[in-house]
Scaffold this active site. Structure first.
Site, short mmCIF file in Angstrom:
data_model
loop_
_atom_site.label_atom_id
_atom_site.label_comp_id
_atom_site.label_asym_id
_atom_site.label_seq_id
_atom_site.Cartn_x
_atom_site.Cartn_y
_atom_site.Cartn_z
N HIS A 419 -41.65 -33.71 18.46
CA HIS A 419 -40.70 -33.60 19.56
C HIS A 419 -39.39 -32.53 19.50
CE1 HIS A 419 -37.08 -35.39 17.19
NE2 HIS A 419 -38.16 -36.07 16.52
N CYS A 438 -40.41 -38.38 11.79
CA CYS A 438 -40.79 -37.65 13.16
C CYS A 438 -40.77 -36.20 12.84
CB CYS A 438 -40.06 -37.84 14.29
SG CYS A 438 -40.78 -39.50 14.81
#
Length: 532
Positions: A419, A438
């Protein structure tokens, strides 16, 4: 009369049995007889040795000899020579030739022929071929015993493993053993680059390695320091300084450029200052770098099979992402998980991406941060820009969203994805372990456009325009793209070898497994009809 018949029959039976025993004892010892006896022992689950070496293949090896009526297979000296050469060459792959019976095979190859010697050589050669083939295709380390998250499941692929008994038979008949073993290596260029780097660093070690530099004050450009000759020599050995750059009594521009190259290759800030961290990297023994290269080769064997032309690779300790479509078409810095929230190492497939995503706080962050935060401050959610949505805690889309303006989805049980981030300054840090697991990607909109592979409708500029609207938009990929979250602490980039900090302390356990005595993992066997 009956008694006489019984006695005569008994005598006849005894004579026959004695004759059979004599015939068995007198039967000539042949290599086939030795092989047949050992195959029977393997079928019975016994530990069988040949020339003192344990035969590890308990299924394929007996199958191989059964299909050829237990006749010896390695009767052509050229095949034996090819195997010995392949076993010796396994050092270039970071493997240990002792795992493949090298010394015993060399001794048998030079010993006089004879039934037992021939049987020993034959069965050890077959066992060594299966061992080496297995390691080249699947790796030696059973990572699942070290990392419960490991989910790479390679397909046997090459005939030498998918149908090994028949493949060995055909390979020996054609005299193509080295070629058959060679195709089991990963075909990606990175693997050959690592093999070359390993050979180079072993040559450095054979030449004596390098001397340690003594501690002292931070060495700065323009300064005079008695350590400069040793520093220049140290930089020359790894190729960071031109051999003809002798320099003078001060820290000159050429030496500074060499230090910057060294720092860049070791994941350090390339500031040209020889301080504590740079000195520690300079003083790492060459043996440690050889071990990292061996581990990278092993991890490449575990990872770089069964890949299409197009895939994404994230090297976690190198803080880099690569989009590969035949060749590297995009590379970017990434931010990965902190030590308390390590980015897991696994394989998945990218399916879609979301422009202007919301962020649902995952369970781990709820436990570590949100619940303790609420206990201390009832206004914690408001201050963090979070909301309650049913039973979830959500951050709505916006410029401060933790996911930035786009996320790339790769469904997995770890709830990990790629992301954007509003904290762009993190990409410039030399140690980029800031996330909760992440992967934050620099220039992520460029990557998104490449993944969508639809320049007419979704160029990078068009994606940015969509993000500017503030509306949430989900875009599915036309074709799923594999993504590998890898852990390589040594890679080859450009003309140099780059070494990275073992941020999650994975190297020691995997190196220990790589150096352990040979064994087939009992619960992870290749497609060799189920078992090796």
């Amino acid at each position: 009369m009956l008694r006489m018949i019984i006695l005569a029959t008994r005598a006849l039976l005894c004579g026959c049995l004695a004759g059979c025993a004599l015939n068995t004892a007198a039967a000539p010892d042949t290599a086939t007889a030795f092989i047949e006896a050992r195959v029977g022992q393997l079928r019975n689950g016994e530990t069988v040795r040949a020339a003192g070496q344990v035969l590890a293949s308990t299924v394929v090896l007996p199958d191989f000899y059964d299909q050829r009526a237990v006749r010896p297979a390695w009767t052509d000296p050229d095949n034996v020579s090819a195997l010995l050469e392949a076993v010796r060459e396994s050092m270039l792959d970071g493997l240990n030739p002792r795992d493949y019976h090298l010394e015993a095979l060399e001794g048998l190859a030079s010993a006089p022929a004879g039934p037992r010697r021939d049987a020993d050589l034959d069965m050890l050669a077959t066992d060594a071929t299966l061992r080496l083939a297995y390691h080249l295709r699947f790796g030696k380390v059973d990572v699942r015993r070290i990392d419960a998250d490991w989910n790479f499941r390679p397909d046997p692929g090459a005939p030498l493993l998918s149908g090994p008994a028949q493949a060995i038979e055909q390979t020996l008949a054609r005299g193509r053993l080295r070629e058959a073993l060679g195709v089991l290596r990963p075909s990606q260029r990175v693997y050959e680059q690592l093999r070359g780097a390993l050979a180079r660093y072993r040559a450095i070690a054979a030449a004596g390695g390098w001397r340690f530099l003594p501690a002292g004050t931070t060495l700065r450009p323009g300064a005079a320091d008695p350590r400069l000759p040793a520093l220049r020599e140290r930089l020359r050995i790894e190729g960071d300084l031109d051999p003809g750059a002798d320099g003078d009594a001060t820290y000159d521009e050429a030496t500074e450029a060499g230090v910057r190259r060294f720092q860049e290759r070791h994941g350090l800030e390339p500031d040209g200052l020889v301080g504590r961290r740079t000195l520690r990297a300079l003083n790492q023994p060459v043996a440690g770098k050889i071990d990292r290269l061996r581990l990278s080769l092993e991890r490449a064997r575990l990872l770089l099979h069964d890949l299409p032309q197009r895939y994404v690779l994230v090297n976690v300790p190198g803080y880099r992402l690569y989009y590969i479509d035949g060749t590297v078409r995009f590379a970017a810095n990434v931010v990965v998980g902190k030590m308390v929230a390590k980015t897991p190492i696994f394989r998945a497939e990218i399916t879609h991406l979301v422009v202007n995503p919301s962020w649902t706080v995952p369970p781990g962050i709820m436990q570590r941060e949100v619940i303790p935060g609420l206990a201390k401050d009832p206004r914690y959610l408001e201050k963090k820009g979070l909301q309650r949505v049913g039973n979830r805690i959500v951050q709505m889309p916006g410029p401060d969203n933790a996911l930035g303006r786009i996320k790339i989805m790769l469904p997995n049980r770890h709830l990990v994805y790629l992301h954007d981030t509003p904290q762009k300054q993190q990409f410039e840090a030399d140690r980029r372990t800031f996330s909760s697991g992440c992967i934050r990607v620099q220039d992520v909109f460029e990557l998104a456009a490449l993944l969508l592979d639809d320049p007419q409708h979704w160029s990078q500029a068009r994606l940015l325009e969509a993000a500017d609207t503030g509306r949430t938009l989900t875009l599915n990929l036309h074709e799923r793209v594999p993504v590998l979250l890898a852990y390589l602490t040594a890679v080859v980039r450009g003309e140099g070898v780059h070494f990275f900090e073992d941020i999650y302390r994975r190297d020691p356990a995997e190196l220990e497994a790589l150096d352990a005595p040979f064994s087939f993992p009992r619960d992870r066997r290749p497609g060799m009809q189920g078992k090796p």
